[in-house]
Motif scaffolding. Structure first.
Motif, PDB file in Angstrom:
ATOM      1  N   ASP A   1      -4.905  -7.500   6.135  1.00 42.16           N
ATOM      2  CA  ASP A   1      -6.336  -7.204   6.161  1.00 42.16           C
ATOM      3  C   ASP A   1      -6.941  -7.230   4.761  1.00 42.16           C
ATOM      4  N   LEU A   2      -6.199  -6.726   3.782  1.00 37.45           N
ATOM      5  CA  LEU A   2      -6.660  -6.744   2.392  1.00 37.45           C
ATOM      6  C   LEU A   2      -6.827  -8.181   1.905  1.00 37.45           C
TER       7      LEU A   2
ATOM      8  N   VAL B   1      -7.502   0.725   5.563  1.00 36.36           N
ATOM      9  CA  VAL B   1      -6.752  -0.405   5.017  1.00 36.36           C
ATOM     10  C   VAL B   1      -6.134  -0.010   3.684  1.00 36.36           C
ATOM     11  N   LEU B   2      -6.914   0.628   2.830  1.00 40.05           N
ATOM     12  CA  LEU B   2      -6.411   1.061   1.531  1.00 40.05           C
ATOM     13  C   LEU B   2      -5.247   2.043   1.690  1.00 40.05           C
TER      14      LEU B   2
ATOM     15  N   CYS C   1      -1.899  -4.037   7.140  1.00 35.57           N
ATOM     16  CA  CYS C   1      -2.962  -3.630   6.216  1.00 35.57           C
ATOM     17  C   CYS C   1      -3.032  -4.564   5.009  1.00 35.57           C
ATOM     18  N   LEU C   2      -1.902  -5.037   4.547  1.00 42.76           N
ATOM     19  CA  LEU C   2      -1.901  -6.006   3.443  1.00 42.76           C
ATOM     20  C   LEU C   2      -2.556  -7.309   3.901  1.00 42.76           C
TER      21      LEU C   2
ATOM     22  N   VAL D   1      -2.119   0.253   3.152  1.00 41.41           N
ATOM     23  CA  VAL D   1      -1.349  -0.510   2.165  1.00 41.41           C
ATOM     24  C   VAL D   1      -0.457   0.436   1.370  1.00 41.41           C
TER      25      VAL D   1
ATOM     26  N   LEU E   1     -14.136  -4.716  -4.823  1.00 44.49           N
ATOM     27  CA  LEU E   1     -13.225  -4.705  -3.675  1.00 44.49           C
ATOM     28  C   LEU E   1     -12.670  -3.303  -3.415  1.00 44.49           C
ATOM     29  N   VAL E   2     -12.263  -2.621  -4.463  1.00 41.92           N
ATOM     30  CA  VAL E   2     -11.734  -1.259  -4.294  1.00 41.92           C
ATOM     31  C   VAL E   2     -12.824  -0.333  -3.765  1.00 41.92           C
TER      32      VAL E   2
ATOM     33  N   LEU F   1     -13.354  -1.072  -0.113  1.00 36.92           N
ATOM     34  CA  LEU F   1     -12.250  -0.529   0.677  1.00 36.92           C
ATOM     35  C   LEU F   1     -12.379   0.981   0.842  1.00 36.92           C
TER      36      LEU F   1
END
Length: 82
Positions: A10-11, A69-70, A7-8, A73, A58-59, A62
């Motif tokens: 992907d971020l 993804v959020l 996930c990180l 992470v 971005l947040v 997400l």
């Protein structure tokens, strides 16, 4: 824990994509990576509508489009200390 976090990864891919979009047509617009230190710049880049920063965007993206993804992470890196 950090290196093995999908996930990180992907971020960071999302951050890279947004950066490449912003820099399209410029020599920086087709980057294959970025320096980790440049992530700190996201909070200082104002959006053109003056309603937030690139970090806010971005947040929001997400939360709306990639909540897994959020949350991933948060879950995958929950044991990492500052």
């Amino acid at each position: 824990q950090v290196r093995g976090s999908p996930c990180l990864r992907d971020l960071f891919a999302l951050i890279l994509s947004v950066g490449n979009f912003i820099n399209e047509g410029h020599m920086l617009g087709n980057a294959s990576g970025f320096q980790f230190e440049s992530v700190t710049l996201l909070g200082g880049m104002r959006m053109s509508n003056k309603k937030g920063t690139l970090l806010h965007y971005l947040v929001h993206t997400l939360k709306e489009k990639l909540p897994e993804v959020l949350e991933g992470v948060r879950t995958e890196l929950g044991g990492v200390k500052e």
